[in-house]
Design an enzyme around this catalytic site. Structure first.
Site, short mmCIF file in Angstrom:
data_model
loop_
_atom_site.label_atom_id
_atom_site.label_comp_id
_atom_site.label_asym_id
_atom_site.label_seq_id
_atom_site.Cartn_x
_atom_site.Cartn_y
_atom_site.Cartn_z
N ARG A 152 72.32 4.27 12.96
CA ARG A 152 72.04 5.62 12.62
C ARG A 152 72.48 6.01 10.90
O ARG A 152 71.53 6.50 10.55
CB ARG A 152 73.11 6.71 13.34
CG ARG A 152 73.31 8.10 13.20
CD ARG A 152 74.25 8.66 14.06
NE ARG A 152 74.71 9.85 13.65
CZ ARG A 152 74.18 11.14 13.86
NH1 ARG A 152 72.88 11.09 14.69
NH2 ARG A 152 74.56 12.17 13.47
N ARG A 200 72.61 9.30 18.13
CA ARG A 200 74.06 8.72 18.41
C ARG A 200 73.75 7.82 19.59
O ARG A 200 72.84 8.04 20.43
CB ARG A 200 75.12 9.74 18.50
CG ARG A 200 75.21 10.72 17.31
CD ARG A 200 76.13 11.70 17.69
NE ARG A 200 76.55 12.75 16.67
CZ ARG A 200 75.94 13.66 16.49
NH1 ARG A 200 75.14 14.25 17.22
NH2 ARG A 200 76.32 14.55 15.46
N LYS A 249 76.57 16.35 20.45
CA LYS A 249 78.05 16.63 20.24
C LYS A 249 77.94 18.18 20.76
O LYS A 249 77.25 18.90 20.28
CB LYS A 249 78.63 16.25 18.91
CG LYS A 249 78.88 14.89 18.78
CD LYS A 249 79.61 14.94 17.44
CE LYS A 249 80.24 13.25 17.22
NZ LYS A 249 80.96 13.27 16.16
N HIS A 292 73.73 17.69 12.94
CA HIS A 292 75.22 17.87 12.28
C HIS A 292 75.22 19.47 12.10
O HIS A 292 74.29 20.40 12.15
CB HIS A 292 75.17 17.29 10.79
CG HIS A 292 75.33 15.75 10.58
ND1 HIS A 292 75.04 14.94 9.51
CD2 HIS A 292 75.82 15.00 11.61
CE1 HIS A 292 75.18 13.91 9.76
NE2 HIS A 292 75.88 13.80 11.06
N TYR A 348 75.31 10.62 3.92
CA TYR A 348 74.16 9.81 3.91
C TYR A 348 73.22 10.01 2.72
O TYR A 348 72.26 9.24 2.54
CB TYR A 348 73.10 10.10 5.12
CG TYR A 348 73.96 9.91 6.50
CD1 TYR A 348 74.15 8.74 6.97
CD2 TYR A 348 74.57 11.15 7.26
CE1 TYR A 348 74.83 8.63 8.33
CE2 TYR A 348 75.19 10.93 8.27
CZ TYR A 348 75.19 9.65 8.79
OH TYR A 348 75.92 9.34 9.92
N HIS A 391 76.49 2.26 15.56
CA HIS A 391 76.34 3.43 14.49
C HIS A 391 76.10 3.16 13.29
O HIS A 391 75.48 4.25 12.65
CB HIS A 391 78.03 3.92 14.45
CG HIS A 391 78.08 5.35 14.25
ND1 HIS A 391 77.62 6.38 14.86
CD2 HIS A 391 78.56 5.81 12.99
CE1 HIS A 391 77.82 7.64 14.04
NE2 HIS A 391 78.46 7.36 13.11
#
Length: 317
Positions: A257, A157, A181, A281, A290, A254
């Site tokens: 990614r 990210r 995150k 994730h 994806y 982004h």
């Protein structure tokens, strides 16, 4: 949210914006301000528990309708607003008992339409890297090439890239520690392209900077010597996208990614669970966006069906 739940600053800021927007809408909706007041300047410092107790589910629906029609918010943005409001009123009822009833307990999330992520194909990715590599003829451009290389190979990210510190990098072990995150750390393994780009940047550019203010930061502004900012990285990516003939096609930082994840899944035969860990994730459901497959692979799958060449008896012609 920052201290207890460990959410990122960006997430918390987004929730704060949602709540401010809702409260300002409520004052406007109830005619509690002069009509000519600019929306962004509607004061909300005077709101208290008595005001919150008057809010009903119908008010929230009015707000979501306003968000869609007047502010052109898509379903994903409105879903985040719903999450913000549900979290806020749950806090007022469950955590603090400021309210006895939660007015949004029956509020449902808007249906978010799933779309295939936009990504560069292999040729476009190569073109972008070649364009950035040509710029390294100037020793002060290794940083930019290194940034694009990491994006396209590691799928990190933007916030993770700008947050990298020197001590997070171990070139001998080919490992890079990222802070994702929710302040969750993960290790990313570096391939040869990433290691070479990092070595060139550190030796050819970073080591020769005249001023270094943020000594811990890996990527620095060549002018100020401070940690490079997210906006500066976005401008770098946009610049090279344009120079490589990929500008105006919906690509962004982004999307790099998305590109890394898609290429690894489609052409690198990477398992979806491995991809989940690499991307950081929490749920595999997030990773599955994806794993869309190309039309060529769909066609190949049909051709590889063992019944593809079946011919009924008497119809050999």
């Amino acid at each position: 949210m920052l201290t207890i739940k460990g959410r990122s600053v960006r997430t918390v800021d987004g929730y704060a914006v949602d709540l401010r927007t809702f409260f300002r809408f409520m004052k406007m909706h109830r005619n509690l301000i002069p009509k000519d007041t600019e929306f962004a300047k509607i004061p909300i410092y005077d709101l208290n528990a008595d005001f919150f107790r008057t809010i009903q589910l119908s008010d929230v629906y009015e707000f979501l309708n306003y968000s869609m029609k007047d502010r052109d918010n898509n379903s994903k943005t409105r879903a985040r607003k719903v999450s913000s409001l549900r979290g806020f009123f749950k806090y007022l009822t469950v955590n603090t008992q400021i309210l006895q009833e939660n007015p949004v307990k029956n509020l449902e999330l808007p249906t978010v339409r799933k779309t295939l992520p936009v990504h560069l194909n292999m040729d476009q990715s190569v073109a972008l890297l070649n364009q950035a590599y040509q710029a390294t003829k100037s020793a002060t451009r290794w940083r930019d090439f290194c940034i694009l290389t990491l994006f396209l190979n590691c799928g990190m990210r933007l916030s993770e890239l700008v947050g990298i510190n020197i001590q997070d990098l171990d070139l001998k072990a080919a490992e890079l520690k990222l802070l994702g995150k929710g302040n969750k750390e993960r290790l990313v393994y570096l391939n040869d392209a990433c290691k070479q780009a990092l070595e060139q940047y550190i030796q050819q550019e970073r080591a020769n900077l005249k001023v270094i203010i943020d000594k811990q930061a890996l990527f620095l502004s060549s002018r100020s010597g401070k940690r490079i900012g997210a906006r500066q990285v976005q401008l770098i990516v946009s610049k090279f996208l344009k120079e490589s003939g990929l500008g105006g096609m919906g690509f962004s930082t982004h999307k790099l990614r998305h590109t890394a994840a898609t290429l690894m899944y489609q052409q690198g035969d990477v398992d979806v669970l491995v991809l989940k860990e690499l991307l950081g994730h929490v749920n595999v459901g997030t990773t599955e966006i994806y794993t869309h497959v190309s039309n060529e692979k769909v066609q190949q799958a049909v051709e590889n069906n063992p019944l593809a060449h079946f011919k009924a008896k008497g119809n050999e012609k």
